[in-house]
Design a protein around this motif. Structure first.
Motif, PDB file in Angstrom:
ATOM      1  N   THR A 121      50.068  41.710  39.007  1.00 45.02           N
ATOM      2  CA  THR A 121      50.131  43.097  39.501  1.00 45.02           C
ATOM      3  C   THR A 121      49.101  43.971  38.804  1.00 45.02           C
ATOM      4  O   THR A 121      48.409  44.771  39.438  1.00 45.02           O
ATOM      5  N   ALA A 122      48.962  43.806  37.490  1.00 47.25           N
ATOM      6  CA  ALA A 122      47.969  44.586  36.743  1.00 47.25           C
ATOM      7  C   ALA A 122      46.559  44.217  37.173  1.00 47.25           C
ATOM      8  O   ALA A 122      45.690  45.089  37.370  1.00 47.25           O
ATOM      9  N   ALA A 160      45.450  45.627  40.468  1.00 50.52           N
ATOM     10  CA  ALA A 160      45.234  47.082  40.445  1.00 50.52           C
ATOM     11  C   ALA A 160      43.874  47.456  39.850  1.00 50.52           C
ATOM     12  O   ALA A 160      43.485  48.624  39.882  1.00 50.52           O
ATOM     13  N   SER A 161      43.148  46.489  39.305  1.00 51.70           N
ATOM     14  CA  SER A 161      41.821  46.757  38.747  1.00 51.70           C
ATOM     15  C   SER A 161      40.861  47.124  39.873  1.00 51.70           C
ATOM     16  O   SER A 161      40.796  46.451  40.907  1.00 51.70           O
ATOM     17  N   PHE A 215      45.859  48.998  25.508  1.00 52.01           N
ATOM     18  CA  PHE A 215      47.261  48.580  25.485  1.00 52.01           C
ATOM     19  C   PHE A 215      47.529  47.777  24.217  1.00 52.01           C
ATOM     20  O   PHE A 215      46.612  47.285  23.567  1.00 52.01           O
ATOM     21  N   PHE A 243      51.368  43.123  29.328  1.00 47.24           N
ATOM     22  CA  PHE A 243      51.066  44.545  29.218  1.00 47.24           C
ATOM     23  C   PHE A 243      49.586  44.860  29.424  1.00 47.24           C
ATOM     24  O   PHE A 243      49.151  45.985  29.186  1.00 47.24           O
ATOM     25  N   VAL A 244      48.823  43.862  29.882  1.00 48.73           N
ATOM     26  CA  VAL A 244      47.421  44.118  30.196  1.00 48.73           C
ATOM     27  C   VAL A 244      47.338  45.227  31.249  1.00 48.73           C
ATOM     28  O   VAL A 244      48.203  45.326  32.132  1.00 48.73           O
ATOM     29  N   THR A 245      46.329  46.075  31.145  1.00 50.15           N
ATOM     30  CA  THR A 245      46.204  47.207  32.060  1.00 50.15           C
ATOM     31  C   THR A 245      44.980  47.055  32.957  1.00 50.15           C
ATOM     32  O   THR A 245      43.979  46.443  32.565  1.00 50.15           O
ATOM     33  N   PRO A 246      45.023  47.633  34.147  1.00 48.09           N
ATOM     34  CA  PRO A 246      43.842  47.617  35.013  1.00 48.09           C
ATOM     35  C   PRO A 246      42.634  48.287  34.355  1.00 48.09           C
ATOM     36  O   PRO A 246      41.497  47.833  34.535  1.00 48.09           O
ATOM     37  N   THR A 247      42.870  49.334  33.573  1.00 48.70           N
ATOM     38  CA  THR A 247      41.741  50.038  32.967  1.00 48.70           C
ATOM     39  C   THR A 247      41.035  49.190  31.915  1.00 48.70           C
ATOM     40  O   THR A 247      39.807  49.273  31.769  1.00 48.70           O
ATOM     41  N   ALA A 249      53.843  39.975  36.611  1.00 47.45           N
ATOM     42  CA  ALA A 249      53.472  41.201  35.897  1.00 47.45           C
ATOM     43  C   ALA A 249      51.969  41.236  35.635  1.00 47.45           C
ATOM     44  O   ALA A 249      51.300  42.268  35.814  1.00 47.45           O
ATOM     45  N   VAL A 250      51.413  40.093  35.210  1.00 48.80           N
ATOM     46  CA  VAL A 250      49.971  40.023  34.952  1.00 48.80           C
ATOM     47  C   VAL A 250      49.194  40.157  36.261  1.00 48.80           C
ATOM     48  O   VAL A 250      48.181  40.877  36.334  1.00 48.80           O
TER      49      VAL A 250
END
Length: 266
Positions: A36-37, A40-41, A240, A104-108, A33-34
């Motif tokens: 994948t995020a 995507a950065s 997030f 739940f870390v996000t690319p943004t 999950a981490v």
């Protein structure tokens, strides 16, 4: 354009949760999950999982993640990230240390960390924080708090509830929930620190060559080594809400949030 390396430290031999990176979450694992995020950065040139265990290396092959087997003797993920930088085989301007237990870390948010260095050669470190909206979290030593200056620089990180709110209390008490309940704005301005960092490469290597600082030892917070060494840390707003998975109970909370999110988006 700055060249940025993302490093995901993933230690198998966790004391409280052995094998944590490979714990199932959603359609994959906590680590996937981490990953994948991070992939995507748009600002990370390369992402490497840093681990001490062949089982994680093998799992990374399964979801096509680049990995590096690092020393089992590192005291922290930051030390593991520094080893990756030294062995990566190419130069990077910025290194982002992405906790492998932040599903739940996000690319943004990762993009925001790297972008903070654009046009700011004086900036040496940056990190993320989110609003703290629970008095229970404020008084929980497992939740790290941060206070910052008007320009966004970190003034201090602590496991203690900071800032202390005296309000109109005549007697000072370490548990200041009562005066806090009458504080205008409630918990507005209180910040929970998220343990994701971006460093200039030379800053990361310098920090990991320093001994633990007195404040770092007292609080058990490695970012205090940077503050005591005079290295400023920019604290950026995260997009997030963190659930750092340290125990199986944390993983269950993360799974429940993920399930709820999937149901909402159906």
């Amino acid at each position: 354009m700055l060249r940025a390396l993302g490093v995901i430290p993933a230690r198998y031999a966790s004391t409280r949760f052995p094998g944590k990176p490979l714990a199932p979450l959603g359609n994959g694992s906590l680590l996937s999950a981490v990953w994948t995020a991070a992939r995507a950065s748009s600002r990370l040139t390369r992402v490497i999982v840093a681990t001490e265990d062949d089982r994680i290396v093998e799992a990374c092959r399964g979801f096509r993640a680049e990995s590096m087997l690092t020393s089992p003797d590192h005291a922290s993920g930051t030390d593991r990230a520094a080893e990756v930088v030294r062995r990566a085989g190419e130069e990077f301007d910025v290194v982002v240390n992405i906790q492998g237990d932040e599903p739940f870390v996000t690319p943004t948010s990762l993009d925001r960390l790297v972008a903070a260095f654009d046009g700011h050669p004086e900036l040496r470190m940056a990190t993320l924080a989110e609003p703290l909206d629970s008095a229970d979290d404020l008084f929980d030593p497992g939740t790290v708090k941060v206070v910052r200056a008007h320009d966004g620089r970190a003034l201090y990180f602590s496991r203690a509830p900071i800032p202390f709110h005296r309000g109109s209390a005549a007697r000072l008490d370490a548990d200041f929930r009562e005066p806090l309940s009458a504080r205008p704005g409630g918990l507005a301005g209180y910040l929970k620190h998220q343990g994701i960092y971006a460093y200039r490469t030379e800053t990361l290597l310098t920090l990991t060559a320093l001994p633990p600082s007195p404040l770092e030892i007292d609080e058990g917070l490695e970012q205090l080594r940077a503050l005591q060494a005079g290295i400023g840390i920019a604290v950026l707003a995260s997009d997030f809400r963190s659930i750092a998975v340290d125990t199986p109970a944390d993983l269950a909370r993360a799974a429940a949030r993920l399930t709820l999110r999937q149901e909402i988006t159906r």
